[in-house]
Design a protein around this motif. Structure first.
Motif, PDB file in Angstrom:
ATOM      1  N   ASN A  41       0.980  -1.101  -0.453  1.00 53.65           N
ATOM      2  CA  ASN A  41       0.242  -0.066   0.068  1.00 53.65           C
ATOM      3  C   ASN A  41       0.845   1.061  -0.110  1.00 53.65           C
ATOM      4  N   ALA A  42       1.724   1.320  -1.091  1.00 57.82           N
ATOM      5  CA  ALA A  42       3.302   2.859  -1.315  1.00 57.82           C
ATOM      6  C   ALA A  42       2.675   3.648  -1.332  1.00 57.82           C
ATOM      7  N   GLY A  43       1.491   4.413  -0.266  1.00 56.80           N
ATOM      8  CA  GLY A  43       1.553   5.743  -0.467  1.00 56.80           C
ATOM      9  C   GLY A  43       0.139   6.079  -0.087  1.00 56.80           C
ATOM     10  N   VAL A  44      -0.951   5.904  -0.709  1.00 58.30           N
ATOM     11  CA  VAL A  44      -2.019   5.900  -0.738  1.00 58.30           C
ATOM     12  C   VAL A  44      -2.570   6.086   0.432  1.00 58.30           C
ATOM     13  N   MET A  45      -3.009   6.956   0.644  1.00 55.46           N
ATOM     14  CA  MET A  45      -3.865   7.331   1.702  1.00 55.46           C
ATOM     15  C   MET A  45      -5.472   7.438   1.951  1.00 55.46           C
ATOM     16  N   GLN A  46      -5.988   6.791   2.761  1.00 61.33           N
ATOM     17  CA  GLN A  46      -7.318   7.149   2.787  1.00 61.33           C
ATOM     18  C   GLN A  46      -8.151   7.746   3.421  1.00 61.33           C
ATOM     19  N   ASN A  47      -9.069   8.373   3.592  1.00 59.67           N
ATOM     20  CA  ASN A  47      -9.233   9.250   5.480  1.00 59.67           C
ATOM     21  C   ASN A  47     -10.689   9.152   4.993  1.00 59.67           C
ATOM     22  N   PRO A  48     -12.151   9.609   6.356  1.00 56.51           N
ATOM     23  CA  PRO A  48     -11.639   9.251   7.438  1.00 56.51           C
ATOM     24  C   PRO A  48     -11.198   6.782   7.535  1.00 56.51           C
ATOM     25  N   ARG A  49     -11.239   6.214   8.039  1.00 60.39           N
ATOM     26  CA  ARG A  49     -10.828   4.954   8.206  1.00 60.39           C
ATOM     27  C   ARG A  49     -12.498   4.305   8.639  1.00 60.39           C
ATOM     28  N   HIS A  50     -12.489   5.156   9.329  1.00 58.88           N
ATOM     29  CA  HIS A  50     -13.979   5.049   9.508  1.00 58.88           C
ATOM     30  C   HIS A  50     -15.534   5.947   9.259  1.00 58.88           C
ATOM     31  N   LEU A  51     -16.451   5.545   8.831  1.00 60.93           N
ATOM     32  CA  LEU A  51     -17.634   6.787   9.258  1.00 60.93           C
ATOM     33  C   LEU A  51     -18.587   6.190   9.428  1.00 60.93           C
ATOM     34  N   VAL A  52     -18.899   6.914  10.331  1.00 63.86           N
ATOM     35  CA  VAL A  52     -20.655   6.542  10.622  1.00 63.86           C
ATOM     36  C   VAL A  52     -21.688   7.882  10.280  1.00 63.86           C
ATOM     37  N   ARG A  53     -22.149   7.231   9.508  1.00 61.14           N
ATOM     38  CA  ARG A  53     -23.209   8.388   9.003  1.00 61.14           C
ATOM     39  C   ARG A  53     -25.057   8.152   9.522  1.00 61.14           C
ATOM     40  N   ARG A  54     -25.788   8.668   9.937  1.00 61.90           N
ATOM     41  CA  ARG A  54     -27.418   8.518   9.930  1.00 61.90           C
ATOM     42  C   ARG A  54     -27.984   8.551   8.384  1.00 61.90           C
ATOM     43  N   ARG A  55     -28.697   7.737   8.567  1.00 60.98           N
ATOM     44  CA  ARG A  55     -29.689   7.939   7.170  1.00 60.98           C
ATOM     45  C   ARG A  55     -30.026   9.639   6.514  1.00 60.98           C
ATOM     46  N   GLY A  56     -29.359  10.148   5.088  1.00 62.19           N
ATOM     47  CA  GLY A  56     -29.839  10.879   4.470  1.00 62.19           C
ATOM     48  C   GLY A  56     -28.887  12.317   4.992  1.00 62.19           C
ATOM     49  N   GLN A  57     -27.366  12.114   5.598  1.00 64.41           N
ATOM     50  CA  GLN A  57     -27.076  12.899   5.917  1.00 64.41           C
ATOM     51  C   GLN A  57     -25.602  12.186   4.959  1.00 64.41           C
ATOM     52  N   GLU A  58     -24.424  13.475   4.380  1.00 62.74           N
ATOM     53  CA  GLU A  58     -23.673  13.181   3.755  1.00 62.74           C
ATOM     54  C   GLU A  58     -22.309  12.918   4.068  1.00 62.74           C
ATOM     55  N   ALA A  59     -21.625  11.826   2.897  1.00 53.39           N
ATOM     56  CA  ALA A  59     -20.855  11.136   3.258  1.00 53.39           C
ATOM     57  C   ALA A  59     -19.466  11.470   2.230  1.00 53.39           C
ATOM     58  N   ARG A  60     -18.301  12.164   2.956  1.00 58.87           N
ATOM     59  CA  ARG A  60     -16.962  12.416   2.020  1.00 58.87           C
ATOM     60  C   ARG A  60     -15.925  11.686   2.314  1.00 58.87           C
ATOM     61  N   LEU A  61     -15.862  10.909   1.153  1.00 63.08           N
ATOM     62  CA  LEU A  61     -13.790  10.092   1.341  1.00 63.08           C
ATOM     63  C   LEU A  61     -13.398  10.524   0.938  1.00 63.08           C
ATOM     64  N   ARG A  62     -11.909  10.547   1.354  1.00 58.28           N
ATOM     65  CA  ARG A  62     -11.161  11.359   0.869  1.00 58.28           C
ATOM     66  C   ARG A  62      -9.985  10.184   0.322  1.00 58.28           C
ATOM     67  N   CYS A  63      -9.063  11.048  -0.873  1.00 60.50           N
ATOM     68  CA  CYS A  63      -8.127   9.893  -1.028  1.00 60.50           C
ATOM     69  C   CYS A  63      -6.757  10.657  -1.805  1.00 60.50           C
ATOM     70  N   SER A  64      -5.373  10.143  -1.064  1.00 64.38           N
ATOM     71  CA  SER A  64      -4.689  10.879  -1.788  1.00 64.38           C
ATOM     72  C   SER A  64      -3.764   9.530  -2.190  1.00 64.38           C
ATOM     73  N   PRO A  65      -2.974  10.344  -3.823  1.00 64.83           N
ATOM     74  CA  PRO A  65      -3.065   8.802  -4.456  1.00 64.83           C
ATOM     75  C   PRO A  65      -0.986   9.304  -4.128  1.00 64.83           C
ATOM     76  N   VAL A  66      -0.535   7.765  -4.349  1.00 58.11           N
ATOM     77  CA  VAL A  66       1.109   8.232  -4.508  1.00 58.11           C
ATOM     78  C   VAL A  66       1.319   9.066  -4.355  1.00 58.11           C
ATOM     79  N   LYS A  67       2.081   9.885  -4.394  1.00 59.17           N
ATOM     80  CA  LYS A  67       3.123  10.869  -4.824  1.00 59.17           C
ATOM     81  C   LYS A  67       3.415  10.741  -6.415  1.00 59.17           C
ATOM     82  N   GLY A  68       2.848  11.719  -6.920  1.00 61.87           N
ATOM     83  CA  GLY A  68       3.384  11.104  -8.479  1.00 61.87           C
ATOM     84  C   GLY A  68       2.451  10.689  -9.369  1.00 61.87           C
ATOM     85  N   HIS A  69       1.473  10.215  -8.593  1.00 63.22           N
ATOM     86  CA  HIS A  69       1.016   9.515  -9.423  1.00 63.22           C
ATOM     87  C   HIS A  69      -0.475  10.136  -9.632  1.00 63.22           C
ATOM     88  N   SER A  70      -1.322  10.343 -11.081  1.00 63.42           N
ATOM     89  CA  SER A  70      -2.169  11.097 -11.838  1.00 63.42           C
ATOM     90  C   SER A  70      -3.305  10.481 -12.164  1.00 63.42           C
TER      91      SER A  70
END
Lengths: 113, 111
Positions: free
Chosen positions: A1-30
């Motif tokens: 898993n050379a450097g792909v960073m995802q956050n949050p690791r765990h996310l709890v949402r109630r029905r109807g809410q919004e979820a935002r998931l983030r991903c930073s790829p390996v440096k230099g990957h496009s």
């Protein structure tokens, strides 16, 4: 898993809410890909992005789901008005060039209550 | 549409035994095939990548073979250890930049 960073690791949402998931790829990957893993199922492709462009979103539900990969900052997978069926693990992968191995992040486990 | 199947779905062996994990795919026009390991609640770790022109790849106790014409790949793990317990995923790239995954084989190595 050379450097792909995802956050949050765990996310709890109630029905109807919004979820935002983030991903930073390996440096230099496009090239960034999002996959979803439902309980007891294999990973399914959702969307493929390059910087500022959506290349293929054929695996993403047409409603409530959107993805972006801005010029600066991480890729974002956004789920509006979440429902229980959205509960899954969402994985991000990045490549430097095609025909090389894909590097996956640790995933974000979304639970909708 | 590419369909990837992994058999068996689960496997339990005593420590020291060799493991054989099978992967089959319906469209043989693949670009490459990749084996991953997934631990419970964790991400995917790439184990081996086999290009379409290759027949096998080896890394330590792991060996993966590819028979493109018959649509099969096999992952061999020699002299299994309890630390090899995990789910092993096979993924195929058809040169459309999307990986098609099998459902995985869950391996338990008993001490």
């Amino acid at each position: 898993n050379a450097g792909v960073m995802q956050n949050p690791r765990h996310l709890v949402r109630r029905r109807g809410q919004e979820a935002r998931l983030r991903c930073s790829p390996v440096k230099g990957h496009s090239h960034v890909y999002w996959y979803r893993q439902l309980p007891e199922e294999g990973l399914k492709f959702m969307v493929y992005l390059q910087k500022e462009n959506i290349i293929d979103e054929s695996g993403m539900p047409k409603e409530r789901f959107s993805a972006e990969f801005p010029k600066e900052g991480p890729s974002i997978l956004r789920i509006q008005q979440v429902v229980r069926g959205d509960s899954a693990a969402y994985f991000c992968a990045s490549y430097g060039n095609m025909n090389t191995e894909a590097f996956f992040g640790q995933g974000t486990r979304l639970t909708v209550v | 549409k590419q369909e990837v199947t992994q058999i068996p779905a689960a496997l339990s062996v005593p420590e020291g035994e060799n493991l054989v994990l099978n992967c089959s795919f319906t469209d043989s026009a693949i670009y490459n095939l990749q084996w991953f390991r997934q631990d419970p609640g964790k991400g995917l770790t790439s184990l081996l990548l086999i290009q379409s022109s290759q027949r096998e790849q080896t890394s330590g106790r792991l060996n993966a073979s590819l028979d493109k014409s018959s649509g099969r790949s096999t992952l061999y793990i020699a002299a299994s250890q309890p630390g090899d317990s995990a789910t092993y995923l096979c993924a195929v790239d058809n040169n459309d930049y999307k990986l098609s995954f099998g459902a995985g084989t869950t391996v338990t190595v008993r001490a």
